[in-house]
Scaffold this active site. Structure first.
Site, PDB file in Angstrom:
ATOM      1  N   ARG A 169     -22.859  44.528  74.137  1.00 22.35           N
ATOM      2  CA  ARG A 169     -22.745  45.941  73.451  1.00 22.35           C
ATOM      3  C   ARG A 169     -23.710  46.921  74.056  1.00 22.35           C
ATOM      4  O   ARG A 169     -24.171  47.916  73.436  1.00 22.35           O
ATOM      5  CB  ARG A 169     -22.708  46.156  72.086  1.00 22.35           C
ATOM      6  CG  ARG A 169     -21.540  45.339  71.503  1.00 22.35           C
ATOM      7  CD  ARG A 169     -21.215  45.533  70.125  1.00 22.35           C
ATOM      8  NE  ARG A 169     -20.247  44.654  69.576  1.00 22.35           N
ATOM      9  CZ  ARG A 169     -20.601  43.806  68.785  1.00 22.35           C
ATOM     10  NH1 ARG A 169     -21.763  43.315  68.688  1.00 22.35           N
ATOM     11  NH2 ARG A 169     -19.508  42.914  68.613  1.00 22.35           N
ATOM     12  N   LYS A 191     -20.728  58.339  83.945  1.00 19.14           N
ATOM     13  CA  LYS A 191     -19.278  57.884  84.079  1.00 19.14           C
ATOM     14  C   LYS A 191     -19.172  56.395  84.459  1.00 19.14           C
ATOM     15  O   LYS A 191     -19.208  56.277  85.636  1.00 19.14           O
ATOM     16  CB  LYS A 191     -18.366  58.891  84.867  1.00 19.14           C
ATOM     17  CG  LYS A 191     -17.936  60.087  83.888  1.00 19.14           C
ATOM     18  CD  LYS A 191     -16.757  60.760  84.559  1.00 19.14           C
ATOM     19  CE  LYS A 191     -16.249  61.873  83.991  1.00 19.14           C
ATOM     20  NZ  LYS A 191     -15.179  62.312  84.618  1.00 19.14           N
ATOM     21  N   GLU A 233     -17.494  65.554  99.240  1.00 16.32           N
ATOM     22  CA  GLU A 233     -17.570  65.713  97.880  1.00 16.32           C
ATOM     23  C   GLU A 233     -18.680  66.825  97.235  1.00 16.32           C
ATOM     24  O   GLU A 233     -18.844  67.464  96.457  1.00 16.32           O
ATOM     25  CB  GLU A 233     -18.090  64.502  97.399  1.00 16.32           C
ATOM     26  CG  GLU A 233     -18.191  64.301  95.647  1.00 16.32           C
ATOM     27  CD  GLU A 233     -16.973  64.183  94.925  1.00 16.32           C
ATOM     28  OE1 GLU A 233     -16.204  63.590  95.565  1.00 16.32           O
ATOM     29  OE2 GLU A 233     -17.141  64.616  93.727  1.00 16.32           O
ATOM     30  N   LYS A 275     -25.110  68.706  89.417  1.00 19.06           N
ATOM     31  CA  LYS A 275     -24.237  67.689  88.483  1.00 19.06           C
ATOM     32  C   LYS A 275     -25.133  67.715  87.226  1.00 19.06           C
ATOM     33  O   LYS A 275     -24.517  67.403  86.169  1.00 19.06           O
ATOM     34  CB  LYS A 275     -23.866  66.381  89.198  1.00 19.06           C
ATOM     35  CG  LYS A 275     -23.141  65.644  88.374  1.00 19.06           C
ATOM     36  CD  LYS A 275     -22.289  64.648  89.134  1.00 19.06           C
ATOM     37  CE  LYS A 275     -21.254  64.083  87.963  1.00 19.06           C
ATOM     38  NZ  LYS A 275     -20.627  62.878  88.690  1.00 19.06           N
ATOM     39  N   GLU A 285     -17.488  65.581  78.783  1.00 18.40           N
ATOM     40  CA  GLU A 285     -16.493  66.339  79.428  1.00 18.40           C
ATOM     41  C   GLU A 285     -15.318  66.608  78.371  1.00 18.40           C
ATOM     42  O   GLU A 285     -14.336  66.842  78.217  1.00 18.40           O
ATOM     43  CB  GLU A 285     -15.747  65.382  80.237  1.00 18.40           C
ATOM     44  CG  GLU A 285     -14.599  65.800  81.325  1.00 18.40           C
ATOM     45  CD  GLU A 285     -14.236  65.077  82.380  1.00 18.40           C
ATOM     46  OE1 GLU A 285     -15.081  64.450  82.871  1.00 18.40           O
ATOM     47  OE2 GLU A 285     -13.233  65.364  82.962  1.00 18.40           O
ATOM     48  N   ARG A 289     -17.663  70.210  82.285  1.00 20.25           N
ATOM     49  CA  ARG A 289     -18.092  69.080  83.114  1.00 20.25           C
ATOM     50  C   ARG A 289     -16.618  68.701  83.773  1.00 20.25           C
ATOM     51  O   ARG A 289     -16.640  68.114  85.106  1.00 20.25           O
ATOM     52  CB  ARG A 289     -18.340  67.737  82.276  1.00 20.25           C
ATOM     53  CG  ARG A 289     -18.503  66.590  83.245  1.00 20.25           C
ATOM     54  CD  ARG A 289     -19.148  65.458  82.367  1.00 20.25           C
ATOM     55  NE  ARG A 289     -19.283  64.223  83.410  1.00 20.25           N
ATOM     56  CZ  ARG A 289     -20.184  63.278  83.021  1.00 20.25           C
ATOM     57  NH1 ARG A 289     -20.575  63.045  81.794  1.00 20.25           N
ATOM     58  NH2 ARG A 289     -19.941  62.312  84.348  1.00 20.25           N
ATOM     59  N   ASN A 293     -14.331  68.291  88.626  1.00 17.04           N
ATOM     60  CA  ASN A 293     -13.187  67.466  89.347  1.00 17.04           C
ATOM     61  C   ASN A 293     -12.512  68.277  90.200  1.00 17.04           C
ATOM     62  O   ASN A 293     -11.338  68.253  90.473  1.00 17.04           O
ATOM     63  CB  ASN A 293     -12.409  66.621  88.294  1.00 17.04           C
ATOM     64  CG  ASN A 293     -13.051  65.635  87.713  1.00 17.04           C
ATOM     65  OD1 ASN A 293     -13.391  64.755  88.495  1.00 17.04           O
ATOM     66  ND2 ASN A 293     -13.162  65.467  86.068  1.00 17.04           N
ATOM     67  N   HIS A 296     -10.052  66.861  92.479  1.00 14.51           N
ATOM     68  CA  HIS A 296      -9.785  65.588  92.183  1.00 14.51           C
ATOM     69  C   HIS A 296      -8.340  65.154  91.447  1.00 14.51           C
ATOM     70  O   HIS A 296      -7.809  63.991  91.710  1.00 14.51           O
ATOM     71  CB  HIS A 296     -11.080  65.096  91.012  1.00 14.51           C
ATOM     72  CG  HIS A 296     -12.290  64.839  91.778  1.00 14.51           C
ATOM     73  ND1 HIS A 296     -12.858  65.883  92.559  1.00 14.51           N
ATOM     74  CD2 HIS A 296     -12.990  63.848  91.751  1.00 14.51           C
ATOM     75  CE1 HIS A 296     -13.859  65.512  93.305  1.00 14.51           C
ATOM     76  NE2 HIS A 296     -14.255  64.317  92.688  1.00 14.51           N
ATOM     77  N   HIS A 300      -6.871  62.157  93.368  1.00 11.92           N
ATOM     78  CA  HIS A 300      -6.449  61.120  92.707  1.00 11.92           C
ATOM     79  C   HIS A 300      -5.052  60.542  92.983  1.00 11.92           C
ATOM     80  O   HIS A 300      -4.562  59.372  93.042  1.00 11.92           O
ATOM     81  CB  HIS A 300      -6.575  61.012  91.097  1.00 11.92           C
ATOM     82  CG  HIS A 300      -8.120  60.626  90.672  1.00 11.92           C
ATOM     83  ND1 HIS A 300      -8.447  60.770  89.434  1.00 11.92           N
ATOM     84  CD2 HIS A 300      -9.143  60.446  91.596  1.00 11.92           C
ATOM     85  CE1 HIS A 300      -9.975  60.576  89.440  1.00 11.92           C
ATOM     86  NE2 HIS A 300     -10.369  60.208  90.549  1.00 11.92           N
ATOM     87  N   HIS A 313     -12.712  57.925  98.672  1.00  8.50           N
ATOM     88  CA  HIS A 313     -12.475  59.148  97.820  1.00  8.50           C
ATOM     89  C   HIS A 313     -12.731  60.493  98.242  1.00  8.50           C
ATOM     90  O   HIS A 313     -11.962  61.428  98.155  1.00  8.50           O
ATOM     91  CB  HIS A 313     -13.487  58.768  96.750  1.00  8.50           C
ATOM     92  CG  HIS A 313     -13.667  59.766  95.487  1.00  8.50           C
ATOM     93  ND1 HIS A 313     -12.580  60.061  94.858  1.00  8.50           N
ATOM     94  CD2 HIS A 313     -14.590  60.585  95.074  1.00  8.50           C
ATOM     95  CE1 HIS A 313     -12.832  60.615  93.537  1.00  8.50           C
ATOM     96  NE2 HIS A 313     -14.197  61.159  93.874  1.00  8.50           N
TER      97      HIS A 313
END
Lengths: 419, 419
Positions: A169, A191, A233, A275, A285, A289, A293, A296, A300, A313
């Site tokens: 954990r 992330k 990016e 960032k 987010e 935030r 993207n 993106h 994606h 990417h």
């Protein structure tokens, strides 16, 4: 470094300090005197951490590297996870030597995951491989005070970060990004995730590293195509919130692509700073935030339909940013001139800006894949679009659906594809 | 309810209010008037949540159940995850009806995981099955505002809770525990996890539900052995911090085993209250929370060596509590009389208190399995041991290693095993 210092324009989404003319190292481990080293602090309360950026931090010598790494290991056990390519290039040994330097007393285990031509890297980012990491940690009897080290690109970073979040954990982890994409994107913000068969990053956690060591020296072994993907990016930071940085890139993008040490450090530092500021405002987010993207959601969909490994990417994001910019222009939210500047810079990054002729993507595929995007809330697809002068954007579900449809139709039209 | 109210003894590990003579409902959904319903609030700041405890909350009628469930669903999508046994008993349909009651507009998906005689339940708590849950959520296009409902025992609760923690990096989840063990243990504290092949709960997250609905009515369909396992777990709250509750159990344990409605509610309420107090002090198990693991380090070793499915959790914990009590007595930390009372009550719960003759456990296995326990820090095994009067314990790595060895030898000796 040549750079125009323009007046800062008001930002639609967040506080945005101007791109600094001179990089000021904000913090570094004691006894170190490397003039090209800088640090970006990611400010997240008790989960704050430093990103060390420089040339040779890891690759220079074990004594140097040890100071960046050992400071952040609180227990006596370390697990380095990397892939075959980096292992062959000697990075595992360098990292291990740095951790053991000076009789540190650390027990350092290493796990080298397969990475080969047959299997695209993103396809290895699975729950199954996550299980391999945690099983290995169990086998080596690593306990709660162990530290995981993610040595590699975004795939290693995301997967090892998620493994660290889950193992007993939660154990500490240090990120050593070895691609530009990992340095400017996944090293900030916590992330972590793995992919499912049908969608990227759907299973993961928000989990922060205890430190990031970004050695631009490691970018010298990076293939050109991977470097270009990272540069693509980086452009988004300029477009969404940092006009001076966008203009600096307009003057210096070729230097970055030529792997000029100063230009790379500048690029990584500006990207991480941008960032970090956004993430500090919105760790989970909830709103601002999401602006990170830009391009993106389209990107994606492009990646998902093509299957992992077809696009890098930043390549898919390059096309996606073009789509977002065109949609913003067609909505009347940005000028023709800004649209053209944005697309021109993306093209100079040497990534594709349109779909290839043989892409299986059509409007229906775009729509069905975007329907399960993480930014959909109660059925409404929210997008990041440019609005206003350079450096301004919005995250919104309020836009003319017809313009979205036209944008998808335009990019799917064979007339607007490339060979 | 007969109960001796003794003077509260000072607690070695935490503040410990006396067991209350009369249950006072602290909160319930409006318009409800069920005299036997009580609520325990788990106080964790912005992650606080209520545990509704009563007889018939879910099983009485859809109108009643709807009020406990619908209040806590913030979006429009719900995924109920349960197993075949509960599905056959009609619980899935009841839960779905409650969520859809009164034209709620909720879209309710259900996923029924296999649960059969051939495969022990703990063996299904894997990363692979976690992937089945998240894949199903992707297939049904569930977004960030979706709510997962964990309908079942501890295995379902742990796995669905972890799936909720990971899916798009976190969605809400409601727990409907249907075993006594799940009500008194996994419904408080947010410990979610899956097992690895060689060790229990090694991969997981701390993640809190938005609400727990504990309907003791659902315990009427629970096999006797499962009920006894839960009762064994309950005893630990008395031993580590709640002497009056221990004494109440000495007077009422048979009523609990006979499934007397009031006795069950009292048991669940006292257990949840005790656990909630501990967890509020120490959410991430830095110290005092570890005391909830009385008997668990030994118990986990017993479960692990035997393989999933041989023991129920509370059965292994019963033997483990006996071992911890004996070790505490042999260290001179508790009296002979307290040791005997502890063991006598565990035996009355109808769980084993010694290893069976055919158990493959030996001292070396105990030692090697305990070496990777999550409570090991930098190689030092810390244990929860009783110390002082009834209701007091310590979490410590400072004990005579010889006494640990003797304890393991004693319990592994065929002379001290049962047929």
């Amino acid at each position: 470094m040549a750079r125009r210092l323009l007046q800062t324009v008001a930002c639609a989404v967040a506080l945005r300090p101007p791109h600094q003319g001179l990089r000021q190292p904000t913090r570094r481990p004691a006894t170190l005197a490397q003039p090209t080293t800088t640090t970006v602090e990611v400010d997240l309360g008790d989960r704050s951490y430093p990103i060390y950026i420089g040339d040779g931090l890891l690759t220079e010598d074990a004594a140097t590297a040890s100071q960046y790494l050992q400071t952040h290991v609180k227990g006596s056990q370390v697990l380095i996870v990397t892939n075959e390519i980096l292992d062959r290039l000697g990075y595992t040994q360098r990292t291990k030597a740095a951790l053991e330097y000076g009789d540190s007393g650390l027990r350092v285990e290493t796990l080298v995951l397969p990475d080969n031509e047959e299997q695209p890297s993103e396809a290895t980012k699975t729950l199954e491989n996550l299980g391999k990491i945690t099983d290995y940690a169990i086998e080596k009897a690593l306990d709660r005070k162990a530290t995981f080290v993610a040595l590699g690109g975004g795939v290693i970073g995301d997967m090892v970060g998620f493994a660290a979040a889950c193992y007993v954990r939660g154990v500490d982890f240090i990120q050593i990004p070895t691609t530009l994409m990992a340095m400017v994107d996944s090293s900030v913000g916590g992330k972590t995730a793995v992919n499912s068969k049908s969608a990227k990053n759907m299973v993961g956690a928000f989990y922060q590293p205890v430190a990031v060591v970004a050695d631009v020296g490691s970018l010298r072994t990076l293939p050109d195509r991977e470097l270009a993907s990272g540069v693509s990016e980086v452009i988004k930071y300029g477009l969404i919130r940092d006009a001076p940085f966008f203009e600096w890139l307009e003057d210096n993008i070729e230097k970055v692509l030529e792997r000029d040490s100063e230009a790379l450090i500048e690029t990584v530092e500006a990207s991480c700073r941008n960032k970090a500021e956004v993430v500090a405002l919105d760790e989970k987010e909830g709103g601002v935030r999401a602006t990170l993207n830009l391009g993106h959601t389209f990107g994606h969909a492009i990646e998902t339909k093509a299957g992992y490994g077809t696009y890098l990417h930043g390549e898919a994001v390059g096309i996606g940013m073009h789509m977002a910019a065109k949609m913003s222009r067609d909505l009347g939210w940005i000028s023709d001139e800004l649209f053209e500047r944005a697309v021109a810079l993306v093209a100079r990054a040497k990534v594709p800006i349109v779909l290839p002729l043989d892409s299986p993507l059509d409007v229906a595929s775009f729509e069905s894949i975007m329907a399960v995007d993480k930014k959909v809330a109660d059925g409404l697809l929210r997008l990041i679009l440019l609005k206003g002068d350079l450096g301004n954007c919005v995250f919104t579900g309020e836009y003319d659906r017809a313009v979205l449809k036209e944008t998808l139709e335009h990019f799917c039209d064979p007339e607007n594809r490339s060979n």
